[in-house]
Design an enzyme around this catalytic site. Structure first.
Site, PDB file in Angstrom:
ATOM      1  CD  GLU A 162      -3.885  -4.132  -1.051  1.00  8.69           C
ATOM      2  OE1 GLU A 162      -3.189  -5.169  -1.141  1.00  8.69           O
ATOM      3  OE2 GLU A 162      -4.692  -3.930  -0.139  1.00  8.69           O
ATOM      4  CG  ASP A 181      -5.442  -6.600  -5.457  1.00 12.24           C
ATOM      5  OD1 ASP A 181      -5.263  -7.596  -6.184  1.00 12.24           O
ATOM      6  OD2 ASP A 181      -5.236  -6.597  -4.237  1.00 12.24           O
ATOM      7  CE  LYS A 186      -3.834  -2.290   2.355  1.00 18.73           C
ATOM      8  NZ  LYS A 186      -3.156  -3.580   2.604  1.00 18.73           N
ATOM      9  NE  ARG A 242      -3.988  -9.928  -6.752  1.00 20.53           N
ATOM     10  CZ  ARG A 242      -3.582 -10.393  -5.572  1.00 20.53           C
ATOM     11  NH1 ARG A 242      -2.982 -11.571  -5.512  1.00 20.53           N
ATOM     12  NH2 ARG A 242      -3.762  -9.685  -4.476  1.00 20.53           N
ATOM     13  CE  LYS A 290      -7.279  -0.100   1.249  1.00 22.52           C
ATOM     14  NZ  LYS A 290      -7.582  -0.830   0.007  1.00 22.52           N
ATOM     15  NE  ARG A 314     -13.899  -7.965   4.876  1.00 22.07           N
ATOM     16  CZ  ARG A 314     -13.606  -8.541   6.041  1.00 22.07           C
ATOM     17  NH1 ARG A 314     -12.441  -8.287   6.605  1.00 22.07           N
ATOM     18  NH2 ARG A 314     -14.456  -9.358   6.636  1.00 22.07           N
ATOM     19  NE  ARG A 336      -9.124 -10.521  -5.881  1.00 23.93           N
ATOM     20  CZ  ARG A 336      -8.143  -9.966  -5.176  1.00 23.93           C
ATOM     21  NH1 ARG A 336      -7.376 -10.716  -4.419  1.00 23.93           N
ATOM     22  NH2 ARG A 336      -7.929  -8.662  -5.235  1.00 23.93           N
ATOM     23  CG  ASN A 374      -1.172  -7.604  -3.429  1.00 20.07           C
ATOM     24  OD1 ASN A 374      -1.377  -7.481  -2.235  1.00 20.07           O
ATOM     25  ND2 ASN A 374      -2.038  -7.213  -4.347  1.00 20.07           N
TER      26      ASN A 374
END
Length: 322
Positions: free
Chosen positions: A287, A278, A131, A216, A166, A238, A230, A289
């Site tokens: 994000e 994401d 992040k 994703r 978050k 979420r 997703r 990752n």
């Protein structure tokens, strides 16, 4: 090419092989004839031996994996291995949190540079927390605030309405809260966040498009390798699969192709071989990752691809052209 691979990961007993990306990588490596070791990050050690990098060791078990639920691996007796001489590749695959323990392990593994290839590059993993690295691409992000100050959140919410709060170094969809536009419970929630986490927190405008999914997208050595959409589970906003979301096949929008083309060269330059980004609503990057990305099993199931194999191809190229 025959490789010796050490996987730094959580206990094999605890993984769910149906969707676990680390297991898929190990399975693909084994199919190529690579030998596999698994070790716990807590056994990682360094000691001086007169060399520039020092002696870096771990207590590792030779393992074999098989896609049999409940009987998915066999393990030999654990022994100390030299990560510079006994293996060719180290995979950093233990789950976050991205805390001082994670960072310390990455710094130790960084001392293998020039001896053993570590994927993803540990120094760049430290430099690119999910992040924070994404802030380099703020023009693709939804409206975002990073702060510990409640009044700044209130002012942000007055402009953007419903928000999501978050932890800055959270993972897997944990501790993500939606606060409605009226701000009810905002002060109590922020008080808890400030007590639990010493770092600032991420606040973003809520994106209603998340009801249609959170995509994703996996990039391998900077190149698009596949994607899944997703969808949130019943009563959830979420969409993380770990939080009860489910996946569906998808394609990229023009905006998502632009995001991949923009990020790709920098990911490759940094040695971030396996990355999952994401994107919500086909356009909002949330994000990047790099610590222990997931999603390749679902991607391959929908697309008939071999993303784990593609990752090993990229690793072999890096070993052949250091």
């Amino acid at each position: 090419m025959t490789l010796r691979v050490a996987v730094q990961m959580d206990p094999l007993e605890s993984i769910r092989i149906a969707g676990d990306s680390s297991f898929a990588l190990m399975e693909a490596a084994q199919a190529r004839g690579y030998s596999l070791f698994r070790y716990d990050v807590a056994t990682l050690a360094w000691q001086s031996d007169g060399s520039a990098g020092g002696l870096i060791t771990a207590h590792a078990s030779p393992v074999r994996v098989q896609r049999v639920e409940g009987d998915h691996f066999t393990s030999e007796e654990r022994r100390r291995i030299d990560l510079a001489r006994d293996v060719d590749v180290v995979l950093m695959r233990q789950d976050p949190p991205f805390d001082l323990g994670y960072i310390s392990a990455a710094f130790l593994l960084d001392r293998l540079k020039g001896e053993t290839l570590v994927v993803n590059d540990p120094r760049q993993v430290v430099n690119a927390p999910e992040k924070m690295f994404v802030l380099d691409y703020a023009h693709f992000m939804p409206p975002t605030l990073i702060t510990r100050h409640l009044e700044e959140v209130r002012e942000f919410q007055s402009r953007h309405g419903t928000v999501v709060i978050k932890p800055l170094h959270g993972n897997g969809g944990k501790a993500i809260f939606r606060i409605e536009a009226d701000g009810s419970n905002l002060s109590a929630l922020f008080e808890v966040f400030n007590q639990v986490w010493p770092e600032p927190h991420m606040v973003q405008a809520f994106l209603p498009e998340v009801a249609e999914g959170d995509k994703r997208i996996v990039l391998v050595d900077g190149e698009f390798a596949g994607a899944i959409n997703r969808l949130p589970g019943e009563g959830e906003f979420r969409s993380n699969l770990a939080m009860g979301g489910h996946a569906e096949a998808t394609t990229l929008t023009a905006r998502e192709e632009e995001i991949c083309a923009t990020l790709g060269p920098e990911l490759k330059r940094r040695g971030l071989v396996f990355v999952g980004i994401d994107v919500i609503g086909g356009k909002w990057l949330t994000e990047i990752n790099v610590t222990s990305p997931t999603g390749i099993v679902a991607i391959d199931r929908f697309n008939g691809t071999d993303t784990a194999g593609r990752i090993w191809d990229a690793i072999e190229r890096r070993l052949a052209n250091p």
